[in-house]
Write a protein that holds these residues in place. Structure first.
Motif, short mmCIF file in Angstrom:
data_model
loop_
_atom_site.label_atom_id
_atom_site.label_comp_id
_atom_site.label_asym_id
_atom_site.label_seq_id
_atom_site.Cartn_x
_atom_site.Cartn_y
_atom_site.Cartn_z
N TYR A 197 -62.22 13.24 13.87
CA TYR A 197 -62.77 14.12 12.85
C TYR A 197 -62.05 15.48 12.85
CZ TYR A 197 -66.68 15.67 9.91
OH TYR A 197 -67.47 16.11 8.89
N MET A 241 -72.09 23.58 16.78
CA MET A 241 -73.19 22.76 16.29
C MET A 241 -74.42 22.88 17.19
SD MET A 241 -71.06 19.35 15.18
CE MET A 241 -69.79 19.46 13.90
N TYR A 284 -76.84 25.28 15.81
CA TYR A 284 -77.37 25.00 14.47
C TYR A 284 -78.90 24.99 14.46
CZ TYR A 284 -72.89 23.70 12.31
OH TYR A 284 -71.63 23.71 11.79
N LEU A 300 -73.35 23.75 1.21
CA LEU A 300 -73.87 22.82 2.22
C LEU A 300 -72.80 22.38 3.21
CD1 LEU A 300 -76.25 20.63 0.07
CD2 LEU A 300 -76.84 22.36 1.74
N LYS A 329 -71.91 23.34 6.18
CA LYS A 329 -72.35 23.16 7.56
C LYS A 329 -73.14 21.85 7.70
CE LYS A 329 -76.02 25.71 9.77
NZ LYS A 329 -76.85 25.90 8.61
N GLU A 330 -74.03 21.61 6.76
CA GLU A 330 -74.88 20.42 6.83
C GLU A 330 -74.06 19.14 6.65
OE1 GLU A 330 -75.65 23.21 5.28
OE2 GLU A 330 -77.26 23.82 6.61
N PHE A 331 -73.16 19.16 5.67
CA PHE A 331 -72.34 17.97 5.44
C PHE A 331 -71.42 17.71 6.62
CE2 PHE A 331 -72.55 18.46 0.54
CZ PHE A 331 -73.78 17.83 0.55
N THR A 332 -70.88 18.78 7.20
CA THR A 332 -69.99 18.61 8.35
C THR A 332 -70.71 17.90 9.48
OG1 THR A 332 -68.99 20.71 7.76
CG2 THR A 332 -68.45 19.83 9.91
#
Lengths: 276, 457
Positions: A112, A122, A125, B175, B177-180
């Motif tokens: 990725y 992350m 988050y 979006l 961050k969310e999609f990543t």
């Protein structure tokens, strides 16, 4: 007959008289009567487990014993057929911020196009929240976590260009960035180099010193008594759980690994047949 | 001369957007390209590339039904938003079926998609035929949804396309961050308690939006290529997500702009096909020349490594042969000629490979010619050889003292790894080994160097 109905019919287990345990806020993880089944295949039966605070806990058992599933059930990642899990006295969904998670390394695509730092970010988050932007502060926290596991210099490296051990460290750093009190780690020691293994052990002890609780799915029996002060011997049910020196015995291991649990197997088969 | 002059003028007129109609067509296809590049990147990273295909094929029956309904209700059968709404409905129905089949049965994704895609498309083709026999209105032009036809677009259509494309771009950036996270680690996203299902649905809606508004320009058969190709091309150039998204959007826009421009020049050529061909051209170029993972770059890196490894092996082989003669003075052996047979016996080189290596070494001024089948290191070659040998030994020592490797396994590992040792690491090794009192001039090999068979003279 539906699976729930079948499970309701279980003898003794649900009928046995048991005090309903009260879980004070100081118990990091309390599992009551947990049963998990994938479609018609039972994976975990009747798990009752209280994990004391500040312990490094090894979850040990043969392949297919449900070790990963136990973790996933605690994190609401797989549906429970019955039972409940409390994290510091509350349902997991109410106490998520106290929990950090290290999934199996193979569970993601390391090709990725993100950097090591991106992945570790992350971990923040949960605090940032859905739809809010990542700020400099969060990236700095992530950077600290990366430095903590000794690969700060690889922050900008794309993750496919890291070695297996480094990738595992990235996952650990992400969990550190979650800044939790209770950690679940799914086979962090699988296929890592000796240096990374030592780094992980060092990290575990640091977490313990900070009063944190860590549950680790572990495969290497030889290192169990060296790494963990608490052990859960698992084979679809909890064979035994407690301080390593008391529980990690030859007889208990034999009970965990030796011989299939014929009765449970049969029950499972009957269940599958009934659903056909 | 004058003919080519007018052609050039035509080309410029189209490319520079000088007529009103081409301007709107080209601009909206370029915007569409940007949107599809962005959304397609996530689709690619989510490994759901074919989802767009099922979606677009499943939209055909919806378009036919919408046409029929609008005519029966006494309206304009070709009212674009109405047609697209119908297409969206059956498109999503198709995707829903694919997901349901995957969830409820043991049939895999590709099979489920194959079934749904062809059933809906077949249904759509049959319905188009039926619709075209409706007496009240002419259904002519509906088939342009299959291959795309920009020429039939009017300004309102273009405004619709541009508007939806802009919204799509906006949402996929908001979006990010969310999609990543969704595409990288769904399980972790779940553990955070984030609504994976809902974010996934938003992504699906964006894909649907791009697909549906792209139907008219590119056509339902080719829209999938427009979604995926720019993203796949961009991936060859970069390992950074934000760069990939930017590049995919640019490639998409470029394809839309060039493709619809050419189609404006040659109205017989369907715009969809041209757009996809341009995108494919960019993809092929990227695949070969891409700076991050292009074929040529990978090949070049491999050749370079092979050369470096070959050079170092040759120099070290000569050096160790000299050492083995045992005439060392103060650690370093004298630089003397060695026989080719000795070298051949030392490593598993073929005659051809050795000749190749020697040629290379001669070009690099590392060896000098010697009479007959002898070679001798040049002054610079000898220094290089000593340096490589030293690095090699340092690495071996490091592995033995620090990494618990059995001595006899070291040689192979060092062969693989020391060739990529940087200056920095060598310095660290020296430091570590000095601390342990290892002589740094040239440590003796920690294992027995195999004696070569003396060639019969």
């Amino acid at each position: 007959m539906g699976i729930d109905a079948v499970l309701e019919d279980r003898p003794s287990a649900s009928q046995r008289i048991r005090e309903v345990p009260s879980h004070p806020d100081t118990v990091p993880l309390a599992i009551d009567d947990l049963t998990v089944a994938y479609q018609s295949k039972p994976v975990l039966w009747d798990i009752d487990l209280d994990i004391p605070e500040g312990k490094l806990v090894g979850i040990v058992g043969p392949n297919g014993a449900g070790k990963s599933t136990l973790i996933k059930a605690c994190l609401d990642l797989v549906p429970k057929a019955s039972g409940r899990v409390k994290v510091y006295g509350k349902a997991y969904s109410e106490n998520r911020s106290l929990v950090g998670y290290v999934p199996q390394r193979e569970s993601v695509d390391w090709d990725y196009p993100v950097s090591a730092l991106d992945v570790v970010t992350m971990g923040t988050y949960g605090r940032i929240g859905l739809f809010n932007p990542v700020r400099k502060k969060h990236r700095e926290e992530a950077m600290q976590a990366l430095e903590h596991v000794g690969i700060g210099h690889l922050a900008k490296r794309q993750i496919s260009q890291l070695s297996g051990g480094q990738q595992q460290r990235v996952f650990l750093a992400r969990a550190l960035a979650q800044d939790a009190k209770l950690y679940f780690m799914d086979e962090p020691f699988a296929a890592v180099d000796a240096a990374t293994e030592q780094a992980i052990v060092g990290l575990l002890h640091e977490l313990k010193e900070q009063g944190k609780t860590v549950l680790v799915v572990h495969h290497d029996l030889a290192s169990v008594s060296q790494y963990f002060d608490w052990v859960v011997l698992l084979n679809m049910r909890v064979v035994n759980a407690g301080p390593t020196e008391e529980v990690f015995t030859r007889e208990n291991l034999k009970a965990t690994y030796g011989g299939k649990l014929a009765l449970l197997d049969e029950a499972g088969q009957a269940l599958r047949d009934s659903l056909r | 001369m004058s003919e080519s002059g007018t052609l050039l003028a035509d080309v410029l007129q189209v490319l520079l957007l000088q007529t009103h109609n081409t301007r709107t067509v080209v601009l909206s296809t370029a915007l569409l390209g940007m949107a599809s590049g962005l959304v397609g990147s996530f689709l690619l990273l989510r490994k759901r590339s074919l989802m767009g295909d099922a979606l677009s094929h499943a939209s055909l029956p919806g378009i036919a039904i919408a046409f029929l309904l609008m005519v029966k209700l006494g309206g304009n059968g070709k009212f674009l938003p109405g047609l697209l709404a119908g297409g969206t409905l059956t498109g999503l129905l198709g995707v829903g079926w694919v997901m349901a089949i995957r969830k409820k049965s043991k049939i895999k994704d590709d099979t489920a998609m194959g079934i749904v895609l062809s059933v809906f498309y077949g249904l759509g083709v049959a319905m188009l035929q039926m619709v075209s026999s409706v007496p009240e209105a002419s259904a002519a032009g509906l088939e342009s949804f299959i291959l795309g036809k920009t020429a039939s677009m009017v300004t309102q259509d273009l405004v619709l396309i541009a508007g939806v494309a802009s919204l799509t771009i906006l949402f996929s950036l908001l979006l990010l961050k969310e999609f990543t996270l969704l595409c990288f680690d769904e399980t972790f996203m779940h553990s955070l308690g984030w609504p994976v299902q809902r974010v996934d649905t938003i992504l699906l809606i964006l894909v649907t939006a791009v697909t549906v508004i792209g139907l008219q320009a590119v056509g339902l058969i080719l829209i999938i290529a427009f979604l995926i190709t720019p993203a796949a091309a961009a991936r060859f150039w970069t390992n950074t997500l934000s760069h990939m998204l930017l590049l995919a959007a640019l490639i998409g826009a470029l394809s839309g702009w060039l493709g619809s421009s050419i189609s404006a020049l040659y109205p017989n050529l369907p715009a969809g096909a041209l757009i996809v061909l341009v995108a494919a051209g960019v993809f092929l170029f990227s695949m070969f020349f891409g700076g991050a993972r292009g074929v040529l770059r990978r090949g070049w890196l491999h050749i370079r490594l092979r050369r470096r490894v070959g050079r170092q092996h040759l120099l070290r082989a000569v050096f160790e042969l000299l050492e083995a003669r045992g005439e060392a003075l103060a650690g370093w052996p004298p630089n003397e000629p060695v026989k080719l047979e000795e070298l051949l016996a030392k490593r598993s080189w073929s005659h051809g490979r050795l000749k190749q290596l020697l040629r290379q070494a001669r070009r690099e001024d590392h060896i000098e010619r010697a009479p007959g089948s002898w070679v001798q290191l040049s002054e610079s070659g000898f220094a290089e050889a000593a340096r490589h040998t030293r690095n090699h030994r340092l690495w071996e020592m490091y592995l033995i003292t620090h990494a618990d490797v059995a001595t006899q396994h070291v040689d192979r590992d060092a062969d693989l790894v020391e060739h990529v040792l940087g200056v920095e690491l060598v310095r660290k090794l020296e430091q570590k080994l000095t601390e342990e009192g290892v002589a740094l001039n040239l440590p003796a090999s920690p294992h027995l160097i195999s004696k070569t068979v003396e060639p019969a003279s």
